[in-house]
Design a protein around this motif. Structure first.
Motif, PDB file in Angstrom:
ATOM      1  N   MET A  60       3.746 161.388  13.350  1.00 37.16           N
ATOM      2  CA  MET A  60       5.077 161.128  12.795  1.00 37.16           C
ATOM      3  C   MET A  60       5.890 162.405  12.633  1.00 37.16           C
ATOM      4  O   MET A  60       7.084 162.449  12.961  1.00 37.16           O
ATOM      5  CB  MET A  60       4.940 160.408  11.444  1.00 37.16           C
ATOM      6  N   ALA A  61       5.263 163.481  12.145  1.00 37.07           N
ATOM      7  CA  ALA A  61       5.997 164.730  11.952  1.00 37.07           C
ATOM      8  C   ALA A  61       6.398 165.352  13.287  1.00 37.07           C
ATOM      9  O   ALA A  61       7.425 166.028  13.375  1.00 37.07           O
ATOM     10  CB  ALA A  61       5.166 165.713  11.132  1.00 37.07           C
ATOM     11  N   VAL A  62       5.606 165.135  14.329  1.00 44.32           N
ATOM     12  CA  VAL A  62       5.974 165.592  15.673  1.00 44.32           C
ATOM     13  C   VAL A  62       7.232 164.862  16.124  1.00 44.32           C
ATOM     14  O   VAL A  62       8.188 165.477  16.618  1.00 44.32           O
ATOM     15  CB  VAL A  62       4.827 165.349  16.675  1.00 44.32           C
ATOM     16  N   ALA A  63       7.242 163.554  15.959  1.00 42.07           N
ATOM     17  CA  ALA A  63       8.401 162.754  16.365  1.00 42.07           C
ATOM     18  C   ALA A  63       9.659 163.222  15.660  1.00 42.07           C
ATOM     19  O   ALA A  63      10.725 163.381  16.282  1.00 42.07           O
ATOM     20  CB  ALA A  63       8.139 161.277  16.075  1.00 42.07           C
ATOM     21  N   LEU A  64       9.547 163.466  14.362  1.00 46.14           N
ATOM     22  CA  LEU A  64      10.707 163.892  13.586  1.00 46.14           C
ATOM     23  C   LEU A  64      11.229 165.242  14.082  1.00 46.14           C
ATOM     24  O   LEU A  64      12.437 165.407  14.308  1.00 46.14           O
ATOM     25  CB  LEU A  64      10.328 163.958  12.116  1.00 46.14           C
ATOM     26  N   ALA A  65      10.321 166.206  14.266  1.00 49.33           N
ATOM     27  CA  ALA A  65      10.736 167.539  14.703  1.00 49.33           C
ATOM     28  C   ALA A  65      11.258 167.538  16.136  1.00 49.33           C
ATOM     29  O   ALA A  65      12.107 168.367  16.487  1.00 49.33           O
ATOM     30  CB  ALA A  65       9.561 168.514  14.588  1.00 49.33           C
ATOM     31  N   TYR A  66      10.796 166.597  16.946  1.00 48.73           N
ATOM     32  CA  TYR A  66      11.196 166.536  18.353  1.00 48.73           C
ATOM     33  C   TYR A  66      12.539 165.830  18.533  1.00 48.73           C
ATOM     34  O   TYR A  66      13.107 165.834  19.620  1.00 48.73           O
ATOM     35  CB  TYR A  66      10.100 165.812  19.144  1.00 48.73           C
ATOM     36  N   GLY A  67      13.028 165.213  17.471  1.00 50.92           N
ATOM     37  CA  GLY A  67      14.342 164.576  17.530  1.00 50.92           C
ATOM     38  C   GLY A  67      14.324 163.099  17.862  1.00 50.92           C
ATOM     39  O   GLY A  67      15.356 162.532  18.239  1.00 50.92           O
ATOM     40  N   VAL A  68      13.179 162.441  17.729  1.00 54.32           N
ATOM     41  CA  VAL A  68      13.086 161.007  17.989  1.00 54.32           C
ATOM     42  C   VAL A  68      13.857 160.233  16.922  1.00 54.32           C
ATOM     43  O   VAL A  68      13.898 160.643  15.756  1.00 54.32           O
ATOM     44  CB  VAL A  68      11.607 160.560  18.013  1.00 54.32           C
ATOM     45  N   GLU A  69      14.476 159.138  17.306  1.00 53.60           N
ATOM     46  CA  GLU A  69      15.204 158.292  16.365  1.00 53.60           C
ATOM     47  C   GLU A  69      14.173 157.648  15.434  1.00 53.60           C
ATOM     48  O   GLU A  69      13.368 156.811  15.843  1.00 53.60           O
ATOM     49  CB  GLU A  69      15.999 157.230  17.135  1.00 53.60           C
ATOM     50  N   MET A  70      14.187 158.044  14.151  1.00 52.54           N
ATOM     51  CA  MET A  70      13.060 157.779  13.282  1.00 52.54           C
ATOM     52  C   MET A  70      12.977 156.352  12.738  1.00 52.54           C
ATOM     53  O   MET A  70      11.887 155.880  12.421  1.00 52.54           O
ATOM     54  CB  MET A  70      13.031 158.786  12.138  1.00 52.54           C
ATOM     55  N   VAL A  71      14.092 155.665  12.619  1.00 50.24           N
ATOM     56  CA  VAL A  71      13.997 154.266  12.200  1.00 50.24           C
ATOM     57  C   VAL A  71      13.259 153.473  13.268  1.00 50.24           C
ATOM     58  O   VAL A  71      12.352 152.682  12.982  1.00 50.24           O
ATOM     59  CB  VAL A  71      15.391 153.667  11.921  1.00 50.24           C
ATOM     60  N   GLY A  72      13.623 153.698  14.526  1.00 48.61           N
ATOM     61  CA  GLY A  72      12.945 153.014  15.627  1.00 48.61           C
ATOM     62  C   GLY A  72      11.487 153.396  15.729  1.00 48.61           C
ATOM     63  O   GLY A  72      10.624 152.552  15.998  1.00 48.61           O
ATOM     64  N   TYR A  73      11.193 154.684  15.503  1.00 48.61           N
ATOM     65  CA  TYR A  73       9.797 155.130  15.557  1.00 48.61           C
ATOM     66  C   TYR A  73       8.980 154.494  14.440  1.00 48.61           C
ATOM     67  O   TYR A  73       7.905 153.940  14.671  1.00 48.61           O
ATOM     68  CB  TYR A  73       9.727 156.656  15.456  1.00 48.61           C
ATOM     69  N   MET A  74       9.468 154.572  13.211  1.00 49.06           N
ATOM     70  CA  MET A  74       8.707 154.061  12.072  1.00 49.06           C
ATOM     71  C   MET A  74       8.591 152.542  12.099  1.00 49.06           C
ATOM     72  O   MET A  74       7.654 151.970  11.523  1.00 49.06           O
ATOM     73  CB  MET A  74       9.354 154.515  10.762  1.00 49.06           C
ATOM     74  N   ALA A  75       9.518 151.878  12.778  1.00 50.06           N
ATOM     75  CA  ALA A  75       9.438 150.426  12.885  1.00 50.06           C
ATOM     76  C   ALA A  75       8.183 149.983  13.623  1.00 50.06           C
ATOM     77  O   ALA A  75       7.757 148.828  13.505  1.00 50.06           O
ATOM     78  CB  ALA A  75      10.679 149.874  13.585  1.00 50.06           C
ATOM     79  N   THR A  76       7.583 150.905  14.374  1.00 43.90           N
ATOM     80  CA  THR A  76       6.319 150.594  15.039  1.00 43.90           C
ATOM     81  C   THR A  76       5.284 150.127  14.030  1.00 43.90           C
ATOM     82  O   THR A  76       4.473 149.236  14.308  1.00 43.90           O
ATOM     83  CB  THR A  76       5.784 151.836  15.771  1.00 43.90           C
ATOM     84  N   HIS A  77       5.298 150.715  12.839  1.00 49.92           N
ATOM     85  CA  HIS A  77       4.305 150.374  11.825  1.00 49.92           C
ATOM     86  C   HIS A  77       4.542 148.990  11.231  1.00 49.92           C
ATOM     87  O   HIS A  77       3.672 148.467  10.527  1.00 49.92           O
ATOM     88  CB  HIS A  77       4.298 151.438  10.733  1.00 49.92           C
ATOM     89  N   ALA A 115       4.963 146.594  13.312  1.00 44.54           N
ATOM     90  CA  ALA A 115       4.482 145.770  14.427  1.00 44.54           C
ATOM     91  C   ALA A 115       5.595 144.856  14.948  1.00 44.54           C
ATOM     92  O   ALA A 115       5.363 143.696  15.284  1.00 44.54           O
ATOM     93  CB  ALA A 115       3.257 144.954  14.010  1.00 44.54           C
ATOM     94  N   LEU A 116       6.802 145.423  15.041  1.00 45.47           N
ATOM     95  CA  LEU A 116       7.943 144.622  15.485  1.00 45.47           C
ATOM     96  C   LEU A 116       8.027 144.478  16.999  1.00 45.47           C
ATOM     97  O   LEU A 116       8.577 143.510  17.504  1.00 45.47           O
ATOM     98  CB  LEU A 116       9.249 145.256  14.982  1.00 45.47           C
ATOM     99  N   TRP A 117       7.509 145.481  17.717  1.00 46.71           N
ATOM    100  CA  TRP A 117       7.708 145.449  19.170  1.00 46.71           C
ATOM    101  C   TRP A 117       6.640 146.304  19.826  1.00 46.71           C
ATOM    102  O   TRP A 117       5.895 147.025  19.170  1.00 46.71           O
ATOM    103  CB  TRP A 117       9.122 145.965  19.532  1.00 46.71           C
ATOM    104  N   HIS A 118       6.575 146.244  21.160  1.00 46.07           N
ATOM    105  CA  HIS A 118       5.598 147.012  21.923  1.00 46.07           C
ATOM    106  C   HIS A 118       5.889 148.513  21.799  1.00 46.07           C
ATOM    107  O   HIS A 118       6.814 149.022  22.409  1.00 46.07           O
ATOM    108  CB  HIS A 118       5.654 146.648  23.409  1.00 46.07           C
ATOM    109  N   GLY A 119       5.115 149.228  21.009  1.00 48.10           N
ATOM    110  CA  GLY A 119       5.228 150.686  20.998  1.00 48.10           C
ATOM    111  C   GLY A 119       6.412 151.259  20.258  1.00 48.10           C
ATOM    112  O   GLY A 119       6.661 152.451  20.338  1.00 48.10           O
ATOM    113  N   GLY A 120       7.179 150.473  19.534  1.00 50.39           N
ATOM    114  CA  GLY A 120       8.294 151.017  18.775  1.00 50.39           C
ATOM    115  C   GLY A 120       9.644 150.616  19.331  1.00 50.39           C
ATOM    116  O   GLY A 120       9.764 150.177  20.477  1.00 50.39           O
ATOM    117  N   LEU A 121      10.687 150.788  18.520  1.00 49.78           N
ATOM    118  CA  LEU A 121      12.038 150.398  18.913  1.00 49.78           C
ATOM    119  C   LEU A 121      12.860 151.560  19.450  1.00 49.78           C
ATOM    120  O   LEU A 121      14.007 151.372  19.824  1.00 49.78           O
ATOM    121  CB  LEU A 121      12.762 149.774  17.711  1.00 49.78           C
ATOM    122  N   TYR A 122      12.299 152.763  19.471  1.00 49.27           N
ATOM    123  CA  TYR A 122      13.037 153.913  19.981  1.00 49.27           C
ATOM    124  C   TYR A 122      12.941 153.961  21.510  1.00 49.27           C
ATOM    125  O   TYR A 122      12.087 153.308  22.129  1.00 49.27           O
ATOM    126  CB  TYR A 122      12.514 155.209  19.371  1.00 49.27           C
TER     127      TYR A 122
END
Length: 345
Positions: free
Chosen positions: A82-99, A101-108
């Motif tokens: 998670m901290a890698v994603a944040l520092a790398y600039g990933v859209e974090m709502v979409g990333y955290m939505a993975t937890h 279990a909303l979609w295959h691999g996240g919404l980002y």
């Protein structure tokens, strides 16, 4: 074993880094810590079915990600980056939505962010990273693949095969092992022969670096050197960042059943955020006013991401049947039809 004995270091220094760089490291590490706390609360409230904490590993994650170029490189994460994603600039709502279990691999956007989907297969991201890196080399481009994995994954055959393949083909990849000393409930000494993962690199014809994973400056320097080597044709590197999993393996785990919590307490006292803060003050990179401002901003951002994740709408249920096969099968079509009939009742 006390952390200073494990890593060979006590305090850290950031004098070799630019002040703006250390301020960015602190900002992302502090935000990741607050978001981690919010994520655990979401699991306790039933919003997340489960969650894996990154507490104590923020320096290893943020500093290594900061050494990459998001415009050229590609990250292949596990389920704990998670901290890698944040520092790398990933859209974090979409990333955290993975937890959720909303979609295959996240919404980002995986391709747009150049950050792979969360991979829960132990060692799974490593061969994927090597494949991408070899393709990048064949295209003549200068991107570098970053493969994250844990000490437990280092025992997987896929990891060894991927490292050997990368060494043979001089693939531009960095193998970044976060050695948090526990493969779920199995300690290092029971599953890492020889005591060092970085030492294995020599057998694959590449450099191996053991670094203090709680020292953000040391992690950044080691990763930047490895990335530059890979980008300029020097081939892969193994980095072993020695840290500690101070929290349970996941929110469903009870580490009290298998480890001495006194060791975890020693590592908590060597918190990577506290270490960086002290080093920045000593180096004159920031003052207390800076930390007060950033800490407040980090808390606000974590709360905003938390609220966005909790409020994210569920995708249409029919998307359960997408991205399963390139061409659908009779059985999948039957299941989809049955699902539609039940929904329409």
């Amino acid at each position: 074993m006390p952390p200073e004995e494990s890593t060979g270091q006590g305090a850290i220094t950031v004098a070799h880094l630019a002040p703006e760089l250390t301020r960015g490291l602190y900002r992302d590490m502090r935000t990741a810590r607050d978001l981690d706390t919010e994520a655990i609360a979401l699991q306790r409230q039933g919003v997340f079915p489960a969650y894996v904490s990154v507490r104590g590993q923020e320096a290893a994650q943020v500093a290594s990600a900061t050494a990459l170029d998001p415009a050229r490189d590609f990250v292949f994460p596990t389920y704990r980056e998670m901290a890698v994603a944040l520092a790398y600039g990933v859209e974090m709502v979409g990333y955290m939505a993975t937890h959720r279990a909303l979609w295959h691999g996240g919404l980002y956007d995986v391709m747009g962010s150049r950050f792979g989907a969360i991979n829960a297969v132990v060692g799974g991201p490593v061969p994927h990273a090597v494949g991408w890196a070899v393709g990048e080399r064949l295209r003549g481009d200068q991107g570098v693949a970053m493969a994250y994995f844990g000490d437990g994954a280092s025992s997987e055959g896929d990891v060894h095969e991927a490292m050997n393949f990368a060494g043979v083909f001089t693939a531009p990849v960095v193998f970044f092992c976060q050695n948090n000393q526990w493969a779920l409930s199995v300690p290092n000494e029971r599953q890492v022969a020889g005591g060092s993962i970085a030492a294995r690199a020599e057998g694959y014809g590449m450099p191996g670096v053991l670094v203090d994973g709680n020292d953000a400056g040391a992690v950044y320097a080691a990763t930047a050197e490895a990335v530059q080597r890979a980008r300029t044709g020097g081939g892969p590197t193994v980095i072993e960042a020695l840290t500690y999993r101070v929290e349970p393996h996941s929110t469903s785990d009870d580490p009290g059943r298998y480890r001495d919590e006194a060791a975890a307490d020693r590592w908590r006292r060597r918190d990577p955020i506290d270490l960086l803060r002290t080093a920045m003050l000593q180096a004159g990179h920031a003052d207390e006013a800076f930390f007060a401002t950033v800490d407040a901003e980090a808390a606000r951002r974590a709360e905003q991401i938390r609220d966005g994740v909790a409020d994210a709408p569920e995708p249409d249920g029919s998307e359960l049947f997408t991205h399963v096969f390139r061409e659908t099968t009779e059985e999948l079509t039957r299941q989809h039809r049955t699902w539609q009939e039940e929904v329409e009742l």
